[in-house]
Design an enzyme around this catalytic site. Structure first.
Site, PDB file in Angstrom:
ATOM      1  N   GLY A  26       0.954  -1.214  -0.086  1.00  0.00           N
ATOM      2  CA  GLY A  26       0.002   0.092   0.100  1.00  0.00           C
ATOM      3  C   GLY A  26       0.953   1.189   0.141  1.00  0.00           C
ATOM      4  O   GLY A  26       1.993   1.190   0.685  1.00  0.00           O
TER       5      GLY A  26
ATOM      6  N   GLN B 238       2.750   9.846   0.985  1.00  0.00           N
ATOM      7  CA  GLN B 238       3.916   9.472   1.338  1.00  0.00           C
ATOM      8  C   GLN B 238       5.156   9.799   0.178  1.00  0.00           C
ATOM      9  O   GLN B 238       6.210   9.665   0.486  1.00  0.00           O
ATOM     10  CB  GLN B 238       4.023   7.683   1.289  1.00  0.00           C
ATOM     11  CG  GLN B 238       3.306   7.659   2.665  1.00  0.00           C
ATOM     12  CD  GLN B 238       2.995   5.931   2.684  1.00  0.00           C
ATOM     13  OE1 GLN B 238       2.293   5.267   1.914  1.00  0.00           O
ATOM     14  NE2 GLN B 238       4.055   5.150   3.441  1.00  0.00           N
TER      15      GLN B 238
ATOM     16  N   CYS C 220       5.040  -0.014   7.400  1.00  0.00           N
ATOM     17  CA  CYS C 220       4.869   1.189   6.642  1.00  0.00           C
ATOM     18  C   CYS C 220       6.224   1.391   5.922  1.00  0.00           C
ATOM     19  O   CYS C 220       7.109   1.298   6.269  1.00  0.00           O
ATOM     20  CB  CYS C 220       4.554   2.354   7.541  1.00  0.00           C
ATOM     21  SG  CYS C 220       4.233   3.772   6.542  1.00  0.00           S
ATOM     22  N   LEU C 221       5.926   1.855   4.630  1.00  0.00           N
ATOM     23  CA  LEU C 221       7.363   2.181   3.803  1.00  0.00           C
ATOM     24  C   LEU C 221       7.764   3.310   4.294  1.00  0.00           C
ATOM     25  O   LEU C 221       8.885   3.725   3.884  1.00  0.00           O
ATOM     26  CB  LEU C 221       6.765   2.322   2.343  1.00  0.00           C
ATOM     27  CG  LEU C 221       6.204   0.943   1.586  1.00  0.00           C
ATOM     28  CD1 LEU C 221       5.829   1.198   0.077  1.00  0.00           C
ATOM     29  CD2 LEU C 221       7.512   0.058   1.365  1.00  0.00           C
TER      30      LEU C 221
ATOM     31  N   HIS D 130      -5.117   1.859   7.054  1.00  0.00           N
ATOM     32  CA  HIS D 130      -3.989   2.618   7.450  1.00  0.00           C
ATOM     33  C   HIS D 130      -3.513   3.708   6.065  1.00  0.00           C
ATOM     34  O   HIS D 130      -2.920   4.801   6.488  1.00  0.00           O
ATOM     35  CB  HIS D 130      -2.648   1.388   7.179  1.00  0.00           C
ATOM     36  CG  HIS D 130      -1.244   1.792   7.201  1.00  0.00           C
ATOM     37  ND1 HIS D 130      -0.541   1.572   8.174  1.00  0.00           N
ATOM     38  CD2 HIS D 130      -0.641   2.407   6.269  1.00  0.00           C
ATOM     39  CE1 HIS D 130       0.772   1.709   8.054  1.00  0.00           C
ATOM     40  NE2 HIS D 130       0.680   2.567   6.798  1.00  0.00           N
ATOM     41  N   GLU D 131      -4.083   3.288   4.989  1.00  0.00           N
ATOM     42  CA  GLU D 131      -3.376   4.322   3.888  1.00  0.00           C
ATOM     43  C   GLU D 131      -4.393   5.638   3.704  1.00  0.00           C
ATOM     44  O   GLU D 131      -3.895   6.773   3.687  1.00  0.00           O
ATOM     45  CB  GLU D 131      -3.725   3.659   2.404  1.00  0.00           C
ATOM     46  CG  GLU D 131      -2.743   2.555   2.170  1.00  0.00           C
ATOM     47  CD  GLU D 131      -1.185   2.714   2.557  1.00  0.00           C
ATOM     48  OE1 GLU D 131      -0.850   3.721   2.541  1.00  0.00           O
ATOM     49  OE2 GLU D 131      -0.722   1.647   2.952  1.00  0.00           O
TER      50      GLU D 131
ATOM     51  N   HIS E 109      -3.051   7.978   6.333  1.00  0.00           N
ATOM     52  CA  HIS E 109      -1.978   8.850   5.796  1.00  0.00           C
ATOM     53  C   HIS E 109      -2.505  10.171   5.217  1.00  0.00           C
ATOM     54  O   HIS E 109      -1.966  11.164   5.389  1.00  0.00           O
ATOM     55  CB  HIS E 109      -1.105   7.838   4.616  1.00  0.00           C
ATOM     56  CG  HIS E 109       0.049   7.057   5.287  1.00  0.00           C
ATOM     57  ND1 HIS E 109       1.063   7.401   5.789  1.00  0.00           N
ATOM     58  CD2 HIS E 109       0.284   5.875   5.091  1.00  0.00           C
ATOM     59  CE1 HIS E 109       1.922   6.996   6.271  1.00  0.00           C
ATOM     60  NE2 HIS E 109       1.404   5.605   5.539  1.00  0.00           N
TER      61      HIS E 109
HETATM   62  C1  QAP Z   1       0.538  -0.688   4.926  1.00  0.00           C
HETATM   63  O1  QAP Z   1       2.858  -1.257   4.193  1.00  0.00           O
HETATM   64  C2  QAP Z   1       0.327  -2.045   5.642  1.00  0.00           C
HETATM   65  O2  QAP Z   1       9.282  -1.785   7.048  1.00  0.00           O
HETATM   66  C3  QAP Z   1       1.325  -0.839   3.724  1.00  0.00           C
HETATM   67  O3  QAP Z   1      11.160  -2.691   5.772  1.00  0.00           O
HETATM   68  C4  QAP Z   1       1.249  -2.988   5.954  1.00  0.00           C
HETATM   69  O4  QAP Z   1       3.376  -1.756   2.528  1.00  0.00           O
HETATM   70  C5  QAP Z   1      -0.961  -2.321   6.355  1.00  0.00           C
HETATM   71  C6  QAP Z   1       7.338  -2.382   4.185  1.00  0.00           C
HETATM   72  C7  QAP Z   1       0.850  -4.044   6.821  1.00  0.00           C
HETATM   73  C8  QAP Z   1      -1.134  -3.377   6.900  1.00  0.00           C
HETATM   74  C9  QAP Z   1      -0.185  -4.149   7.139  1.00  0.00           C
HETATM   75  C10 QAP Z   1       7.649  -2.281   5.307  1.00  0.00           C
HETATM   76  C11 QAP Z   1       8.505  -2.609   3.199  1.00  0.00           C
HETATM   77  C12 QAP Z   1       6.246  -2.293   3.494  1.00  0.00           C
HETATM   78  C13 QAP Z   1       8.920  -2.431   6.025  1.00  0.00           C
HETATM   79  C14 QAP Z   1       3.695  -1.670   3.315  1.00  0.00           C
HETATM   80  C15 QAP Z   1      10.058  -2.556   4.994  1.00  0.00           C
HETATM   81  C16 QAP Z   1       9.658  -2.840   3.759  1.00  0.00           C
HETATM   82  C17 QAP Z   1       5.041  -1.746   4.159  1.00  0.00           C
HETATM   83 CO    CO Z   2       1.961   3.549   5.809  1.00  0.00          CO
END
Ligand code: QAP
Ligand code: CO
Length: 170
Positions: free
Chosen positions: A46, A51, A92-93, A134-135, A138
């Protein structure tokens, strides 16, 4: 297409409030394509426009195993949320390497516009419900770490600032 720079917590620009999208043109399509490329490259499931420092109400998701089910939500609104809550380990990215439990409504209904400005509705549960909420946070300037205790949040902030300093030093 081009990769976009993802803002890292605690960048203050992550707390800006996104404005509704009003123009559905090729520029918007290009932004969506660039955001998708950036999300898949990361890789992530996401990404909100906030972001990548674009403060418009646009987010993308792809929770498929095959990375070929891109979902685009423009000007999204939650129209219903279940009383029942669920705790899910979120990441989270903008906060790489950090994962922690956040409690949110287990199921939601949402309304949004697609890339052509056409309205649609979704009923979401499980990972889709978590990711969409979550998004959407943001877009309101909220990062998931703000749901954690002040102690955890400060530890995360310190860790991120230290990493940023190390990145700059090379
Ligand atoms: C949001 O997050 C999300 O720590 C999207 O080192 C995530 O795509 C909502 C990511 C999980 C609900 C559950 C995170 C990539 C990606 C990191 C992501 C990382 C590399 C996160
Ligand atoms: Co995020």
């Amino acid at each position: 297409m081009s990769l976009l720079n993802i803002l890292r917590y605690p960048d203050v620009r992550l707390h800006k409030i996104a404005k509704p999208v009003t123009v559905f043109d090729t520029r918007l399509k290009k932004l969506i394509a660039d955001m998708a490329e950036t999300m898949y490259d990361a890789p992530g499931i996401g990404l909100a426009a906030s972001q990548v420092d674009v403060h418009q109400q646009l987010l993308i998701l792809d929770i498929s195993e095959t990375n070929d089910q891109l979902q685009v939500f423009i000007n999204p609104e939650i129209t219903w949320a279940s009383e029942e809550k669920k705790i899910y380990d979120e990441g989270c990215l903008s906060v790489p390497g950090v994962y922690d439990g956040v409690e949110r409504p287990a199921r939601i209904k949402a309304r949004a516009l697609d890339a052509d400005g056409k309205s649609f509705e979704v009923e979401a549960e499980g990972l889709l419900a978590v990711c969409l909420q979550h998004e959407m946070d943001h877009l309101k300037g909220k990062v998931f770490v703000e749901y954690l205790s002040p102690l955890k949040r400060n530890r995360i902030k310190t860790k991120m600032l230290k990493e940023e300093r190390d990145l700059k030093r090379g």
